[in-house]
Design an enzyme around this catalytic site. Structure first.
Site, short mmCIF file in Angstrom:
data_model
loop_
_atom_site.label_atom_id
_atom_site.label_comp_id
_atom_site.label_asym_id
_atom_site.label_seq_id
_atom_site.Cartn_x
_atom_site.Cartn_y
_atom_site.Cartn_z
N GLU A 1 1.18 -1.49 0.01
CA GLU A 1 -0.26 -0.35 -0.03
C GLU A 1 0.93 1.02 -0.31
O GLU A 1 0.57 2.41 0.79
CB GLU A 1 -1.23 -0.13 0.68
CG GLU A 1 -2.03 -1.26 1.14
CD GLU A 1 -2.54 -1.26 2.73
OE1 GLU A 1 -2.52 -0.38 3.31
OE2 GLU A 1 -3.63 -2.70 2.54
N GLU B 1 -5.87 -10.66 -0.45
CA GLU B 1 -6.84 -10.79 -0.09
C GLU B 1 -8.20 -10.47 -0.74
O GLU B 1 -9.28 -9.84 -0.36
CB GLU B 1 -6.20 -9.56 0.58
CG GLU B 1 -4.99 -9.21 0.87
CD GLU B 1 -4.08 -7.71 1.66
OE1 GLU B 1 -5.22 -7.12 1.91
OE2 GLU B 1 -3.64 -7.57 1.27
C1 XIL Z 1 -5.70 -6.66 8.77
C2 XIL Z 1 -6.07 -7.71 8.74
O1 XIL Z 1 -7.27 -8.81 8.60
C3 XIL Z 1 -7.02 -7.23 10.65
O2 XIL Z 1 -7.54 -8.08 11.37
C4 XIL Z 1 -5.96 -6.04 11.22
O3 XIL Z 1 -6.98 -5.81 12.76
C5 XIL Z 1 -6.39 -4.92 10.21
O4 XIL Z 1 -4.95 -5.61 8.89
N1 XIL Z 1 -4.67 -4.46 3.83
C6 XIL Z 1 -3.85 -5.82 4.45
C7 XIL Z 1 -4.14 -6.70 5.27
O5 XIL Z 1 -2.53 -5.34 3.68
O6 XIL Z 1 -3.15 -6.58 6.34
C8 XIL Z 1 -4.87 -6.17 6.42
O7 XIL Z 1 -5.80 -7.30 7.25
C9 XIL Z 1 -6.60 -5.63 5.08
C10 XIL Z 1 -6.29 -4.19 4.40
#
Ligand code: XIL
Length: 384
Positions: free
Chosen positions: A167, A272
């Site tokens: 990101e 994701e």
């Molecule tokens: C999220 C997790 O799923 C949560 O448990 C945590 O509280 C916050 O982070 N983008 C990403 C991930 O790259 O690491 C994030 O994961 C979600 C958005």
């Protein structure tokens, strides 16, 4: 009287058997396909297309969530740690690394022959507090280098790939003004990839971000990868975080983006993946973890059960999207879901806390949902 039997002494039973068999097979063809699908796992179903993964948490890795662990082993051939390898957990104090939990993740994946994706080395979020307090450029650069190299070096040979940078872009495609950019300039991006490669030459190296289907951000991501390559950094793939909705992004945007990233000559990965079925406050897009909103009943409409109508929509949406993935499977190397089942999804708490969401393929009891079968149908249907 013609002796039926004597006239067709041998042929008749054989013929009857043959005809019955044809009829049985024809009538049951649908059922047979369905039964076959039920016995196929996701990883087997897509074995010729891409690996299939899930983000996993500590409960699963420590086998406190034994059903989750069983499911991970049965259905997936790659895993990503949902939280435990982020900076705040790996290096909570300057120069003090906590490897114990991460080691357990790696052991789980090695033991079960599951490809491990490290998530992540450099990110502005879930960062340790001490990093934010660093004021000098030199110290921040040295700390970043030490963080990347110490962790990457520890898992050489045991990790398939790293989300090296997570990101780093704004929505308009410009570079996010993180503390790394602010103090170190764009060099921090090039250096992070180079340091990771130096420490673990065998691991694949990825750039990962959300809203990668939006035009401006897509252009920014492509420019970023080209900039990294021009400056001698090796980038093996681009991760499209797929925190998507029931209608957004459009199938066209998804397809256009996959093709655009593949044009860079690197792997495209769907990382994701989850599909929210809940109302979205202020039409929020993306996955900026720092954004949180007040909850209300209206924002949490399915506390008891997901209505069948929405469940059907979700299954169709998954099927449509997976059809695109299958169509471009020569460009896509991995599809990873963000969580094992609905009960552990981060979308129950983001962007509003304590809601009941249903974004994944397995329900709270670890059962396969219609969405699971929608996805599996894509694999087994040769016309798709
Ligand atoms: C999220 C997790 O799923 C949560 O448990 C945590 O509280 C916050 O982070 N983008 C990403 C991930 O790259 O690491 C994030 O994961 C979600 C958005």
């Amino acid at each position: 009287m013609k002796n039926f039997k004597s006239h067709y002494p041998k042929l008749k039973p054989n013929l009857l058997i043959a005809i019955s068999l044809v009829l049985i097979v024809a009538c049951n063809e649908k059922n047979i396909t369905a039964k076959k699908s039920e016995t196929l796992s996701l990883k087997e179903a897509f074995k010729n297309e891409f690996v299939i993964g899930a983000a996993v948490n500590d409960q699963l890795i420590f086998e406190e969530d034994s059903l989750g662990a069983k499911l991970a082993k049965e259905e997936f051939n790659t895993i990503t740690p949902e939280n435990s390898m982020k900076w705040m957990y790996m290096e909570p104090q300057q120069g003090v690394f906590e490897f114990e939990t991460a080691d357990r993740y790696i052991d789980f994946s090695t033991k079960n022959n599951i490809a491990f994706i490290g998530h992540n080395l450099v990110w502005h979020s879930q960062l340790a507090e001490w990093v934010k307090k660093i004021t000098s450029k030199e110290e921040l650069n040295a700390s970043l280098k030490n963080h990347v190299q110490t962790i990457a070096a520890r898992y050489t040979g045991k990790i398939h790939g790293w989300d090296v940078v997570n990101e780093a872009l704004n929505e308009d495609g410009t570079l996010r003004n993180s503390l790394f950019l602010e103090k170190l300039g764009p060099d921090y991006l090039v250096n992070s990839f180079k340091w990771a490669e130096e420490a673990d030459p065998k691991a694949e190296l990825y750039y990962n971000d959300y809203n990668m289907t939006r035009k401006e951000k897509r252009a920014g991501a492509i420019e970023l990868v080209k900039m990294l390559q021009k400056n001698g950094a090796r980038v093996d793939g681009i991760g499209m975080q797929a925190h998507w909705g029931l209608t957004d992004p459009t199938l066209e945007e998804i397809e256009t983006s996959i093709l655009a990233y593949a044009d860079l000559g690197i792997q495209v990965m769907i990382t994701e993946f989850d599909i929210t079925v809940l109302p979205n406050p202020w039409d929020l897009e993306g996955a900026e973890v720092s954004q949180n909103f007040e909850g209300s009943e209206e924002m949490n409409p399915y506390t008891k059960k997901l209505p069948d109508s929405v469940s059907t929509l979700l299954a169709k949406r998954y099927k449509d999207i997976f059809s695109i993935f299958k169509k471009h499977s020569d460009k896509i190397s991995r599809v990873t879901f963000w969580g094992i089942n609905d009960g552990v999804s981060w979308l129950n708490n983001w962007p509003i806390e304590n809601r009941t969401n249903y974004p994944l393929l397995f329900d709270r009891e670890y059962n396969k949902k219609p969405a699971y079968y929608g996805v599996l149908e894509v694999a087994t249907d040769s016309t798709l």
